[in-house]
Motif scaffolding. Structure first.
Motif, PDB file in Angstrom:
ATOM      1  N   SER A   1     -23.686 -15.001   3.181  1.00 16.97           N
ATOM      2  CA  SER A   1     -23.007 -16.282   3.199  1.00 16.97           C
ATOM      3  C   SER A   1     -23.539 -17.101   4.361  1.00 16.97           C
ATOM      4  O   SER A   1     -23.467 -16.699   5.517  1.00 16.97           O
TER       5      SER A   1
ATOM      6  N   ASP B   1     -24.415 -24.623   5.194  1.00 17.68           N
ATOM      7  CA  ASP B   1     -25.555 -25.486   4.863  1.00 17.68           C
ATOM      8  C   ASP B   1     -26.433 -25.749   6.078  1.00 17.68           C
ATOM      9  O   ASP B   1     -27.660 -25.841   5.968  1.00 17.68           O
TER      10      ASP B   1
ATOM     11  N   VAL C   1     -29.219 -23.121   6.694  1.00 17.15           N
ATOM     12  CA  VAL C   1     -30.272 -22.928   5.698  1.00 17.15           C
ATOM     13  C   VAL C   1     -31.511 -23.728   6.066  1.00 17.15           C
ATOM     14  O   VAL C   1     -31.445 -24.945   6.273  1.00 17.15           O
TER      15      VAL C   1
ATOM     16  N   SER D   1     -34.767 -23.146   0.848  1.00 16.60           N
ATOM     17  CA  SER D   1     -34.043 -22.923  -0.404  1.00 16.60           C
ATOM     18  C   SER D   1     -35.038 -22.468  -1.459  1.00 16.60           C
ATOM     19  O   SER D   1     -36.046 -23.142  -1.704  1.00 16.60           O
TER      20      SER D   1
ATOM     21  N   CYS E   1     -35.059 -11.695   2.109  1.00 21.39           N
ATOM     22  CA  CYS E   1     -34.043 -12.368   2.922  1.00 21.39           C
ATOM     23  C   CYS E   1     -33.779 -11.592   4.207  1.00 21.39           C
ATOM     24  O   CYS E   1     -33.590 -12.182   5.276  1.00 21.39           O
TER      25      CYS E   1
ATOM     26  N   GLU F   1     -31.538 -19.514   1.404  1.00 22.35           N
ATOM     27  CA  GLU F   1     -30.605 -19.423   0.285  1.00 22.35           C
ATOM     28  C   GLU F   1     -31.398 -19.274  -1.008  1.00 22.35           C
ATOM     29  O   GLU F   1     -32.500 -19.822  -1.147  1.00 22.35           O
TER      30      GLU F   1
ATOM     31  N   PHE G   1     -26.377 -13.925  -4.519  1.00 29.84           N
ATOM     32  CA  PHE G   1     -27.016 -15.222  -4.674  1.00 29.84           C
ATOM     33  C   PHE G   1     -26.234 -16.154  -5.591  1.00 29.84           C
ATOM     34  O   PHE G   1     -25.410 -15.713  -6.398  1.00 29.84           O
ATOM     35  N   ARG G   2     -26.544 -17.436  -5.490  1.00 34.33           N
ATOM     36  CA  ARG G   2     -25.869 -18.446  -6.304  1.00 34.33           C
ATOM     37  C   ARG G   2     -26.517 -18.536  -7.679  1.00 34.33           C
ATOM     38  O   ARG G   2     -27.734 -18.411  -7.817  1.00 34.33           O
TER      39      ARG G   2
END
Length: 232
Positions: free
Chosen positions: A2, A5, A8, A11, A34, A42, A63-64
């Motif tokens: 986690s 923003d 990061v 991306s 990572c 991210e 991950f998203r």
């Protein structure tokens, strides 16, 4: 994993559509990368409407995963719009990155505007080494990169270029041409490894001739929408 923003830096955007067969290995690889990175990274997957278990596999990871529009260019633009990093890396689901890839990308983009990796093709066919050599040589000569090579770019430059053109094919070629007009790419000799399934499915020589013909026609001005039907 986690991150806020503000933490990061990079991306990584991965468009997916029915890629359940390769996603477990990709998730493992990305987690290792990572952990290697000294800065915030991210990972954003953008699903284009998968009917297999792609979304479920990603959702169970750190991950998203976003539900995006169908079409690789649209998915990548959608992911870029949601990204918090000042640097962007676009990765195909069947492409494996080298060790320390994120650090290499960040270092490259600290001095350059955009770039890509060299590529090798995964598979037993001896011809794959020849194809990859020509892909890397052609890219250095032309300043054009393909999505298989892992295109990376500063977010500001990506926005100024208008993102990937909204077309069903050659979106990587089109973006490369726009970025090349501003600056030659950083060509990293570290190799990403992409799947040879496309060549194996159609036949190696048939695929080579098809891609040459499609790129020639695209260069001559034939719309990507027309060419997409020949590629499918």
């Amino acid at each position: 994993m986690s991150l806020s923003d503000s933490d990061v830096v990079l991306s990584v955007i991965v468009p997916v559509l029915n890629e359940a067969g390769v996603i477990p290995e990709l998730l493992t690889e990305l987690m290792v990368l990572c952990e290697q990175s000294e800065v915030g990274v991210e990972i954003i997957f953008v699903d284009g409407g998968s009917s297999d278990n792609s979304v479920g596999l990603i959702a169970a990871s750190p991950f998203r995963v976003l539900a995006g529009p169908q079409g690789r260019a649209r998915q990548m633009n959608f992911g870029a719009a949601a990204a918090a990093g000042s640097y962007l890396l676009f990765l195909h689901a069947d492409t494996q990155l080298p060790d320390w890839a994120f650090s290499r990308v960040i270092t490259a983009l600290q001095s350059g505007l955009w770039g890509r990796f060299d590529v090798r093709i995964r598979g037993d066919a001896p011809m794959f080494k020849v194809i990859a050599w020509f892909m890397n040589w052609r890219s250095r000569l032309s300043g054009i990169a393909t999505g298989d090579q892992g295109i990376f770019v500063r977010e500001t430059a990506f926005i100024e270029a208008g993102g990937f053109p909204d077309q069903p094919l050659m979106e990587d070629i089109a973006l490369s041409a726009l970025l090349r007009d501003r600056e030659a790419p950083v060509c990293l000799r570290n190799k990403v490894e992409t799947s040879g399934r496309r060549w194996q499915k159609r036949g190696i020589w048939r695929t080579i001739l098809l891609m040459w013909r499609l790129r020639y026609l695209y260069w001559r001005g034939v719309p990507a929408e027309q060419l997409a039907s020949r590629y499918d």
